[in-house]
Enzyme design. Sequence first.
Site, mmCIF file in Angstrom:
data_model
loop_
_atom_site.group_PDB
_atom_site.id
_atom_site.type_symbol
_atom_site.label_atom_id
_atom_site.label_comp_id
_atom_site.label_asym_id
_atom_site.label_seq_id
_atom_site.Cartn_x
_atom_site.Cartn_y
_atom_site.Cartn_z
ATOM 1 N N TYR A 125 0.833 -1.204 0.000
ATOM 2 C CA TYR A 125 0.000 0.000 0.000
ATOM 3 C C TYR A 125 0.872 1.260 0.000
ATOM 4 O O TYR A 125 0.593 2.220 -0.723
ATOM 5 C CB TYR A 125 -0.949 0.025 1.195
ATOM 6 C CG TYR A 125 -1.626 1.371 1.352
ATOM 7 C CD1 TYR A 125 -2.512 1.839 0.377
ATOM 8 C CD2 TYR A 125 -1.346 2.202 2.439
ATOM 9 C CE1 TYR A 125 -3.112 3.084 0.494
ATOM 10 C CE2 TYR A 125 -1.950 3.451 2.560
ATOM 11 C CZ TYR A 125 -2.823 3.882 1.587
ATOM 12 O OH TYR A 125 -3.409 5.119 1.702
ATOM 13 N N GLU A 163 -14.221 -0.710 6.143
ATOM 14 C CA GLU A 163 -14.155 0.636 5.584
ATOM 15 C C GLU A 163 -15.439 0.856 4.780
ATOM 16 O O GLU A 163 -15.971 -0.089 4.180
ATOM 17 C CB GLU A 163 -12.914 0.758 4.687
ATOM 18 C CG GLU A 163 -12.695 2.146 4.105
ATOM 19 C CD GLU A 163 -11.328 2.272 3.416
ATOM 20 O OE1 GLU A 163 -10.302 2.036 4.080
ATOM 21 O OE2 GLU A 163 -11.313 2.585 2.214
#
Length: 327
Positions: free
Chosen positions: A147, A321
């Site tokens: 990421y 999320e």
Amino acid sequence: MVAVPRTTPALPAIRFDCLKTPGDELLDRPDTLAVVGFGTGPGRDPDPRRLRVPLRTLDRPPPVERWSVAGEVRHGGDGELAWSCGGGYLLLSVVVAEAGHGGPRGAAAHAYRLLLDAMDRHRHRCLLRCWNYLDAINDGTDDRERYRQFSIGRAEGIARLDCSDYPAATAIGRVDGERELVVFALAAQAPGHPVENPRQVSAYRYPRQYGPVPPSFARAMRLATPQPSLLISGTASVVGHATVHDTVAEQTDETLRNLDALVAQAGMGRTLSHGEICLKAYLRHAGDLDVVRDRLAGAGLDLSRILFLEGDICRHDLLVEIDGVLS
Ligand code: 3EB
């Protein structure tokens, strides 16, 4: 006397609908900017308007989203890039094999350069919203984490934008082993209004501990469309800049507090439970589905307007999320 509207909408209308149908007939309509489906695996659909989020949907039957505009949509392909354009909006998608770019950093830099160049060519230079899907997002330690590498590459590719021009965004880990970066981008001819969350440090000001380059996104983008809408970035259980809570129930509740604060900050005179929503919840563990659904229903949200997807979150300690649109 002629009535003059107090504020002139700066952007034309756009609609985001979540539907529980396969959606093939939606492509026959000239005002369809995109039909977004869900499912794992490599590649893309030959129709530039048909996007696929490379994640497994936890909903039965599999839903689709339709994005539509007030105007006739043209579309085309351009190598790794596909575009559809009409009614004042440009939707771009790229699928970039990491192998050709030495990993997620090079792939992201390449993807964002392609996107910004295409926005110039199509003369839709205001980036409103990006969606990023990257395999094995938490693999690699510290700054080698995939990421963080993606985030560095995105910053390189987007370097010509000032942080006040960053789009709203989502970055989620695909879990299908396809080392292929997928990015969708929505652009327009007039800018949106970025909204930050008063409970959170702006992501582009995150301290060094989260990586050498902070993530380039705004918490939300408010569109001055005839019916104002808010494009909400991936929102998780982050307060200040820290992850809080270690159970999915508490993380979901904290995410809801963040969403409420963000929506209030947007000043639209609307709340999540009293507005038209089209949301997606990304779950690290599919087995958490019932808990998350219960928390969202308990908060008064309409579950028929929320899609559930299996995906990794960009911090290893985050379990859920949520992103989407409020209008
Ligand atoms: C966070 O609040 C969670 O890198 O584009 C959320 C939304 C997150 C977008 C991105 C990352 C991104 O920091 C992570």
